[in-house]
Design a protein around this motif. Structure first.
Motif, PDB file in Angstrom:
ATOM      1  N   LEU A  76      41.904  17.583  88.070  1.00  0.00           N
ATOM      2  CA  LEU A  76      41.474  16.837  89.238  1.00  0.00           C
ATOM      3  C   LEU A  76      41.859  15.368  89.102  1.00  0.00           C
ATOM      4  CD1 LEU A  76      37.862  18.144  90.007  1.00  0.00           C
ATOM      5  CD2 LEU A  76      39.739  18.079  91.636  1.00  0.00           C
ATOM      6  N   LYS A  77      41.559  14.817  87.954  1.00  0.00           N
ATOM      7  CA  LYS A  77      41.777  13.383  87.753  1.00  0.00           C
ATOM      8  C   LYS A  77      43.253  13.012  87.813  1.00  0.00           C
ATOM      9  CE  LYS A  77      40.275   9.556  84.795  1.00  0.00           C
ATOM     10  NZ  LYS A  77      39.468   9.190  83.615  1.00  0.00           N
ATOM     11  N   SER A  78      44.096  13.783  87.158  1.00  0.00           N
ATOM     12  CA  SER A  78      45.523  13.450  87.137  1.00  0.00           C
ATOM     13  C   SER A  78      46.144  13.588  88.526  1.00  0.00           C
ATOM     14  CB  SER A  78      46.268  14.340  86.135  1.00  0.00           C
ATOM     15  OG  SER A  78      46.172  15.706  86.495  1.00  0.00           O
ATOM     16  N   ASN A  79      45.754  14.615  89.250  1.00  0.00           N
ATOM     17  CA  ASN A  79      46.299  14.811  90.598  1.00  0.00           C
ATOM     18  C   ASN A  79      45.778  13.762  91.577  1.00  0.00           C
ATOM     19  OD1 ASN A  79      47.992  17.455  91.013  1.00  0.00           O
ATOM     20  ND2 ASN A  79      46.398  17.985  89.530  1.00  0.00           N
ATOM     21  N   ILE A  80      44.485  13.478  91.516  1.00  0.00           N
ATOM     22  CA  ILE A  80      43.912  12.508  92.446  1.00  0.00           C
ATOM     23  C   ILE A  80      44.455  11.112  92.184  1.00  0.00           C
ATOM     24  CG2 ILE A  80      41.759  11.383  93.149  1.00  0.00           C
ATOM     25  CD1 ILE A  80      40.376  14.100  92.718  1.00  0.00           C
ATOM     26  N   GLU A  81      44.707  10.787  90.946  1.00  0.00           N
ATOM     27  CA  GLU A  81      45.311   9.478  90.631  1.00  0.00           C
ATOM     28  C   GLU A  81      46.662   9.323  91.326  1.00  0.00           C
ATOM     29  OE1 GLU A  81      46.062   6.630  86.745  1.00  0.00           O
ATOM     30  OE2 GLU A  81      46.046   8.810  86.481  1.00  0.00           O
ATOM     31  N   HIS A  82      47.433  10.386  91.334  1.00  0.00           N
ATOM     32  CA  HIS A  82      48.726  10.371  92.030  1.00  0.00           C
ATOM     33  C   HIS A  82      48.522  10.250  93.538  1.00  0.00           C
ATOM     34  CE1 HIS A  82      52.689  11.502  93.438  1.00  0.00           C
ATOM     35  NE2 HIS A  82      52.163  12.539  94.073  1.00  0.00           N
ATOM     36  N   PHE A  83      47.564  10.996  94.085  1.00  0.00           N
ATOM     37  CA  PHE A  83      47.322  10.941  95.526  1.00  0.00           C
ATOM     38  C   PHE A  83      46.862   9.550  95.962  1.00  0.00           C
ATOM     39  CE2 PHE A  83      46.129  15.707  95.197  1.00  0.00           C
ATOM     40  CZ  PHE A  83      47.465  16.065  95.260  1.00  0.00           C
ATOM     41  N   LEU A  84      46.040   8.910  95.153  1.00  0.00           N
ATOM     42  CA  LEU A  84      45.547   7.577  95.499  1.00  0.00           C
ATOM     43  C   LEU A  84      46.678   6.566  95.597  1.00  0.00           C
ATOM     44  CD1 LEU A  84      42.328   7.394  93.297  1.00  0.00           C
ATOM     45  CD2 LEU A  84      42.400   7.456  95.799  1.00  0.00           C
ATOM     46  N   ASN A  85      47.721   6.772  94.831  1.00  0.00           N
ATOM     47  CA  ASN A  85      48.878   5.876  94.854  1.00  0.00           C
ATOM     48  C   ASN A  85      49.890   6.243  95.936  1.00  0.00           C
ATOM     49  OD1 ASN A  85      48.396   3.955  92.725  1.00  0.00           O
ATOM     50  ND2 ASN A  85      48.587   5.653  91.283  1.00  0.00           N
ATOM     51  N   SER A  86      49.744   7.431  96.521  1.00  0.00           N
ATOM     52  CA  SER A  86      50.763   7.922  97.454  1.00  0.00           C
ATOM     53  C   SER A  86      50.297   8.011  98.902  1.00  0.00           C
ATOM     54  CB  SER A  86      51.235   9.321  97.011  1.00  0.00           C
ATOM     55  OG  SER A  86      51.712   9.293  95.675  1.00  0.00           O
ATOM     56  N   TYR A  87      48.987   7.969  99.132  1.00  0.00           N
ATOM     57  CA  TYR A  87      48.466   8.190 100.477  1.00  0.00           C
ATOM     58  C   TYR A  87      47.505   7.079 100.891  1.00  0.00           C
ATOM     59  CZ  TYR A  87      50.476  12.847 100.141  1.00  0.00           C
ATOM     60  OH  TYR A  87      51.363  13.891 100.004  1.00  0.00           O
ATOM     61  N   ASP A  88      47.399   6.884 102.204  1.00  0.00           N
ATOM     62  CA  ASP A  88      46.445   5.914 102.753  1.00  0.00           C
ATOM     63  C   ASP A  88      45.053   6.500 102.874  1.00  0.00           C
ATOM     64  OD1 ASP A  88      48.480   3.897 103.328  1.00  0.00           O
ATOM     65  OD2 ASP A  88      49.137   5.251 104.930  1.00  0.00           O
ATOM     66  N   VAL A  89      44.978   7.798 103.163  1.00  0.00           N
ATOM     67  CA  VAL A  89      43.699   8.459 103.388  1.00  0.00           C
ATOM     68  C   VAL A  89      43.685   9.780 102.642  1.00  0.00           C
ATOM     69  CG1 VAL A  89      42.090   9.386 105.101  1.00  0.00           C
ATOM     70  CG2 VAL A  89      43.526   7.424 105.689  1.00  0.00           C
ATOM     71  N   LEU A  90      42.583  10.037 101.941  1.00  0.00           N
ATOM     72  CA  LEU A  90      42.371  11.314 101.271  1.00  0.00           C
ATOM     73  C   LEU A  90      41.155  11.972 101.897  1.00  0.00           C
ATOM     74  CD1 LEU A  90      44.019   9.571  99.163  1.00  0.00           C
ATOM     75  CD2 LEU A  90      42.907  10.923  97.388  1.00  0.00           C
ATOM     76  N   LEU A  91      41.325  13.182 102.407  1.00  0.00           N
ATOM     77  CA  LEU A  91      40.221  13.961 102.958  1.00  0.00           C
ATOM     78  C   LEU A  91      39.972  15.144 102.030  1.00  0.00           C
ATOM     79  CD1 LEU A  91      41.038  14.176 106.797  1.00  0.00           C
ATOM     80  CD2 LEU A  91      39.506  12.606 105.652  1.00  0.00           C
ATOM     81  N   PHE A  92      38.802  15.169 101.399  1.00  0.00           N
ATOM     82  CA  PHE A  92      38.442  16.257 100.501  1.00  0.00           C
ATOM     83  C   PHE A  92      37.485  17.220 101.177  1.00  0.00           C
ATOM     84  CE2 PHE A  92      39.701  12.975  97.494  1.00  0.00           C
ATOM     85  CZ  PHE A  92      40.374  13.687  96.501  1.00  0.00           C
ATOM     86  N   SER A  93      37.512  18.455 100.748  1.00  0.00           N
ATOM     87  CA  SER A  93      36.545  19.448 101.174  1.00  0.00           C
ATOM     88  C   SER A  93      36.022  20.146  99.916  1.00  0.00           C
ATOM     89  CB  SER A  93      37.183  20.468 102.120  1.00  0.00           C
ATOM     90  OG  SER A  93      36.252  21.479 102.451  1.00  0.00           O
ATOM     91  N   GLY A  94      34.770  19.824  99.560  1.00  0.00           N
ATOM     92  CA  GLY A  94      34.153  20.465  98.402  1.00  0.00           C
ATOM     93  C   GLY A  94      34.065  19.563  97.185  1.00  0.00           C
ATOM     94  N   ALA A  95      33.284  20.023  96.188  1.00  0.00           N
ATOM     95  CA  ALA A  95      33.144  19.376  94.873  1.00  0.00           C
ATOM     96  C   ALA A  95      32.402  18.054  94.935  1.00  0.00           C
ATOM     97  CB  ALA A  95      34.503  19.189  94.209  1.00  0.00           C
TER      98      ALA A  95
END
Length: 416
Positions: A237-256
């Protein structure tokens, strides 16, 4: 990996949650696109008339054009000199005791000032006989500049583009327009129990649905979103989300985001430097909703900002939170005013917990009023019930009995 015990977060009200989110609006800039691809987008430039509207005295009905003075002198029979077709250069009526046939959309011929439609004529052997005794100056003529003058404002900025605006753009020759740029969004589902739509689930599994619902809800706002699925593993989770935070303006999660042993998301986001603005809202469904923002500097010293909406995993919770919070946020971020719609409750409702209740309802129109009829379901996991409903009615947290006929806000997701 064991989950670290999360610190308890006090629940905030729906009003406070929405206010917090709206204060985090973002300006994503603008871009220029073809006007044909602009419906639904938000205009970021003012458009002005490049000529008078209409640009000439325009015939409004098929018939004949003549001079009012000739009619007022007692003439009722007019020899036809010719035809003024739409799209042809302006003709001149030579003999004011005659007339010219004219077509809708044509320029009004010179030396004429009224148009009489064919329905009020009888034409034989090139002569038009008028069958009415009253006419008025400039009847059936759309006068040059009567709508707008050259240079007048036609469309203001921060206007959502519809078919009406498209027609104006085409009229003024605006082939490309500047619109609000949409954010780069990714929708992320979590959970080892989820499998692809094309797979046959095992008895302990279900197919992904929330991610597809969210993608469709975003499409309604003309936003294209990427998707990803992450397992219940903190390191991954951490490694993937770190990449997403650097690549996207908005992150929409469902769950967890709840209290489960494998609900690592709040902990991971905190470790990645995302500032939590709230976690848990006094609402049902969707109480564990988590919201935050990342403001940081990249290695190249550029500013990185990301907004995170982490919705609970139950389908109804995800759905209603997107309508209630993401939709107003994106409207405000792109320059649109917020929308407020209400409906009259169609039956008495009792709800005991001291929290805002988003109740599924069907909507009907009765005597000019929008009526919201409650639709009982089986809780926040009852995805099938969404198909039967049209909207959620928002019942406030300060009461537990709501009477038939009372008016409350609604979050509509289906038109009627």
């Amino acid at each position: 990996m064991q989950k670290k015990e999360a610190s308890s977060s006090p629940m905030i009200s729906v009003e406070k949650a929405l206010q917090t989110i709206l204060q985090c609006q973002q300006d994503f800039g603008s871009e220029t696109i073809s006007f044909e691809h602009s419906p639904g987008r938000v205009l970021k430039e003012a458009l002005f008339a490049d000529s008078d509207f209409p640009p000439f005295n325009r015939v409004c009905m098929d018939g004949i054009a003549l001079q009012l003075a000739a009619f007022d002198s007692g003439l009722r029979s007019f020899a036809i000199e010719g035809v003024q077709a739409a799209g042809s250069p302006q003709k001149t009526l030579v003999n004011i005791q005659n007339c010219l046939e004219v077509m809708t959309g044509a320029v009004l011929p010179r030396n004429t000032d009224i148009v009489i439609p064919y329905e009020q004529l009888e034409i034989k052997k090139g002569v038009a006989q008028v069958k009415v005794n009253q006419v008025r100056f400039y009847q059936n003529i759309h006068e040059k500049g009567s709508d707008k003058k050259q240079g007048d404002l036609l469309i203001s900025t921060n206007k959502q583009i519809t078919a009406a605006e498209i027609g104006v753009m085409a009229t003024v020759g605006k082939t490309h327009v500047r619109v609000a740029k949409q954010p780069k969004v990714i929708v992320i589902s979590t959970g080892d129990e989820l499998v692809e739509v094309s797979e046959i689930p095992l008895k302990h599994q279900i197919r992904k649905s929330n991610v597809h619902s969210l993608v469709s809800l975003l499409k309604e706002k003309h936003i294209s979103a990427d998707t990803a699925h992450l397992p219940d593993d903190k390191d991954r989770l951490k490694s993937n989300i770190e990449h997403f935070l650097n690549s996207y303006d908005v992150l929409l999660f469902s769950g967890a985001v709840s209290k489960g042993k494998f609900d690592f998301l709040p902990e991971v986001l905190e470790e990645l430097g995302v500032k939590k603005l709230f976690h848990k809202v006094k609402q049902r469904p969707g109480k564990p909703f988590w919201f935050g923002q990342l403001n940081s500097l990249r290695e190249d010293k550029t500013q990185k900002k990301a907004t995170i909406f982490a919705f609970p995993g139950n389908p109804i919770s995800t759905y209603v939170n997107c309508l209630k919070y993401f939709y107003p946020w994106i409207r405000k971020s792109t320059g649109l005013n917020l929308q407020n719609e209400t409906a009259e409750l169609g039956a008495e409702i009792h709800f005991q917990p001291p929290m805002t209740y988003f109740l599924q309802v069907t909507l009907t129109s009765q005597n000019g009023k929008c009526i919201a009829m409650p639709l009982p379901g089986n809780g926040s996991g009852d995805l099938a019930n969404l198909v039967m409903a049209d909207a959620f009615i928002e019942l406030p947290a300060d009461r537990n009995t709501f009477q038939k006929g009372e008016v409350y806000p609604v979050l509509r997701y289906r038109s009627f």
